[in-house]
Design an enzyme around this catalytic site. Sequence first.
Site, PDB file in Angstrom:
ATOM      1  CD  GLU A  46      -3.030  -0.761  -0.025  1.00 31.89           C
ATOM      2  OE1 GLU A  46      -3.306   0.465  -0.403  1.00 31.89           O
ATOM      3  OE2 GLU A  46      -3.378  -1.735  -0.905  1.00 31.89           O
ATOM      4  CG  ASP A  89      -8.326   3.882  -4.316  1.00 33.62           C
ATOM      5  OD1 ASP A  89      -9.468   3.880  -4.537  1.00 33.62           O
ATOM      6  OD2 ASP A  89      -7.377   3.202  -5.033  1.00 33.62           O
ATOM      7  CE1 TYR A  94      -7.301   2.629  -0.426  1.00 34.37           C
ATOM      8  CE2 TYR A  94      -4.792   3.120  -0.060  1.00 34.37           C
ATOM      9  CZ  TYR A  94      -5.823   2.236  -0.727  1.00 34.37           C
ATOM     10  OH  TYR A  94      -5.393   1.192  -1.357  1.00 34.37           O
TER      11      TYR A  94
END
Length: 349
Positions: free
Chosen positions: A35, A134, A116
């Site tokens: 991520e 996102d 997020y």
Amino acid sequence: MSNPFTTALLRWYRNHGRDLPWRHTSDPYPIWLSEVILQQTRIAQGLAYWERFMEQFPTVETLAAASEDEVLRQWQGLGYYSRARNLHAAAKQIVAMGGFPKKYEEIRQLKGVGDYTAAAIASFAFGLPHAAIDGNAYRVLARYYGIETPINTTTAKKEFAAVAQQLLPARQAADFNQAMMDFGATLCTPTSPKCPECPLAEGCEALHSHRTDVLPVKQKTVKMATRHFTFVYVRCQGEIAIMRRPAGDIWQGLWQPLLIEGDVNGEKVWHELEEKGQFTLLAKNVKHVLTHRIIYADFFLLEVAVKPSLPQGYVWTTETDLCRYALPRLVERLLEHLPSSTMPAGAQR
Ligand code: SF4
């Protein structure tokens, strides 16, 4: 009971979802790593970095124990170096906590982890029902529901979070979040969305009102600032002068050759060096775009027989050792402009 949006999205995902290595694990470390790497980076490029990071730092403990230079070196080329520094700091936090946190609120406390990323880790690793929103999710929701609130505002953050949270099926949080990302990245793309083959077309507001090209709305942001850098590659018998960039500016902690940034002191340095050797212009006005600024850079080579005195902070290193230092992409571009016979090994990556 699922709504039509979620049902169609999950069905699409089962057939078209992307097969990515970090989706085959529920270990939060590789998931978190993916991520962080994939923020602002395309999957094709990020995948190679993720693999290298996993090889170099297979556990959060090994990452925490690495030096900042090692981490920055592995990160080199990805840009946005504060992400690498935060990643390193968060690895130390995790080790100090005795392991990876398992609750959303605790994950959110890690350095560099925003709403997020925390939601992505919480859902992918622990199956927790948090919607990860996102850019892809903003786009899909704005179009499907015809939401005109500019997506880069705080109002939108709350509005979209409420919509996504309502759509999220509690027991399939990971699938739902991954589906939104893949759907936005491959079908409901920023330009030319593939509406004719879209399983959500029937209920899509943007499609029916011919607004796919205006949604999502974005508020105009401030104009890009411009800076002018003059880099001088000062070479003396196989050694070059470099300096570690200080805190409080771009590329903190990365290394660069002599930089003159158009101030009075810079002029003085330039004139002093002119007496010591011959300047060769390697490239002029090289444009380098960062998030909030554009840099125009001139590259010079200066060959000297005796090491000149340089402003504070510069050290000398051999050109062969240069590949051990983390360099901003713009400096790598300078190395690419050196005459090939004199190019250091690190520049030939
Ligand atoms: S119909 Fe087009 S704009 Fe609407 S969700 Fe599908 S791909 Fe996106």
